[in-house]
Design an enzyme around this catalytic site. Sequence first.
Site, PDB file in Angstrom:
ATOM      1  N   LYS A  52       0.848  -1.204   0.000  1.00 36.32           N
ATOM      2  CA  LYS A  52       0.000   0.000   0.000  1.00 36.32           C
ATOM      3  C   LYS A  52       0.875   1.243   0.000  1.00 36.32           C
ATOM      4  CE  LYS A  52      -3.893  -2.229   2.176  1.00 36.32           C
ATOM      5  NZ  LYS A  52      -4.466  -2.718   3.422  1.00 36.32           N
ATOM      6  N   GLN A  96      -5.032  -1.482   9.442  1.00 30.10           N
ATOM      7  CA  GLN A  96      -4.941  -2.823   8.871  1.00 30.10           C
ATOM      8  C   GLN A  96      -5.593  -3.840   9.810  1.00 30.10           C
ATOM      9  OE1 GLN A  96      -3.534  -3.637   5.769  1.00 30.10           O
ATOM     10  NE2 GLN A  96      -4.390  -5.661   6.205  1.00 30.10           N
ATOM     11  N   ASP A 119     -11.330   2.929   3.871  1.00 34.01           N
ATOM     12  CA  ASP A 119     -11.692   1.516   3.756  1.00 34.01           C
ATOM     13  C   ASP A 119     -13.212   1.348   3.639  1.00 34.01           C
ATOM     14  OD1 ASP A 119      -9.910  -0.554   3.492  1.00 34.01           O
ATOM     15  OD2 ASP A 119      -9.431  -0.695   5.625  1.00 34.01           O
TER      16      ASP A 119
END
Length: 291
Positions: A52, A96, A119
Site C-alpha cells: 500500500k 490494517q 476503507d
Amino acid sequence: MNIIDGKKFAENLRKKIAEEVEELKDRTGKVPGLAVVLVGNDPASQVYVANKAKQTKEVGMNSYEHVLTADTSQKDLLHIIKNLNANENVHGILVQLPLPKHISEDAVINAISPEKDVDGFHVVNRGRLITGQDALVPCTPLGCLMLLKDRLFNLEGLHAVVIGRSNIVGKPMAQLLLNEGCTVTVCHSKTKDIKSHTQKADIIVVAVGKPNMLEAEWIKEGATIIDVGINRVTVQAENSNESPTTKLVGDVNFNSCKEKAGGITPVPGGVGPMTIACLLSNTLKAFKAGN
Ligand code: NDP
C-alpha cells in the site's frame, strides 16, 4: 476475450489517479495523504501495508505509516487515530485488520472520521451506501463493481448472485449491485443448494475462501464471474524427489469455468490488484471532498 484483466485495469486506474494528483498539486499546492496503521507483526499484513505504501507513493501521494507493537493498548491506538483525524495532511486513514484480540475492531473503525474512512468500514459510510447516498465504499467490492461495469456497461435488470456475506466483501458487494439495479441473491454457509441460484445468474461474485468451490456445472453459459477468493494451496511436484510448492488460487475452478463464462477474473491478476487501486481512488475522493 473472456478473461477480465484486473491487473491491467488497476494499472490504468493508478495512472489516471497519478495524473489527477499531479493536477491537484499544481492547482491547490496540496497533496493527498494516506495514513496506514499496522498493529503487531502478522507477516501477511506487513506485506499488504508495504504494498500500500509503495503504490501510494507511486501515484504521487504522501504515505504515513504507523507500525505499532502487538501489545499496543486500545486507548493508545484511539489516541493515534484522534491525532490522524485532526491532521490536515492526512486525507485517508486505514487501520490494517485483523487487530490483536484485546482491541475492538468496531471501536477503532468507528473512531476514524467518516470523511477519512477510505476503507469504507465506518457505520456512517455503510449507512450511506445502504441508503444510496454518496459514500466511501469498501475497496474490494468497489473494484469488483468497476470490473463488472467495464465489462457489462449497464447492470440494470441483471440477476447477480453473491456468495459470501462478510462485512468487508459480500454485504457491500450485494448492496452495490442492488444500487446498480440488479436483482441480488446472497448465498452463504447456511444456503441450501447454492447451485440452483448460481445456475440462473448473469453475474456471480464469489467471496468465500474455498478453492474450486464454483464449478462449470454451477454456472450458465455467458455468465460473468468475479472471483474474490485468495487461497494458498500446496502443489505436489511431478518429480517425487522435489518438494511441493504453493500457489495462489481463487474460489472458482478457473479452468473448468473459463470456456463457459462470458467473462471471468483470474487469480492472481483479477480482483486482487483492484483493491489497492481502489484504496488510492478513495483517498483521492476523500481529498477532493475537502479541497
Ligand atoms: P469471511 O471468512 O469473512 O467470509 C466468508 C463468507 O463465505 C461468509 O459469509 C461465509 O458464510 C461464506 N461461506 C463459508 N463457507 C461457505 C460455503 N461452503 N458455502 C457458501 N458460503 C460459504 O471472508 P472474506 O469475505 O473476508 O473473504 C472471502 C475471500 O476473499 C477470502 O479468500 C479472502 O482471502 C478473499 N479476499 C480477497 C480480497 C482481495 O483483495 N482480492 C480482499 C478481501 C478478501 P457465513 O457468513 O454463513 O459464515
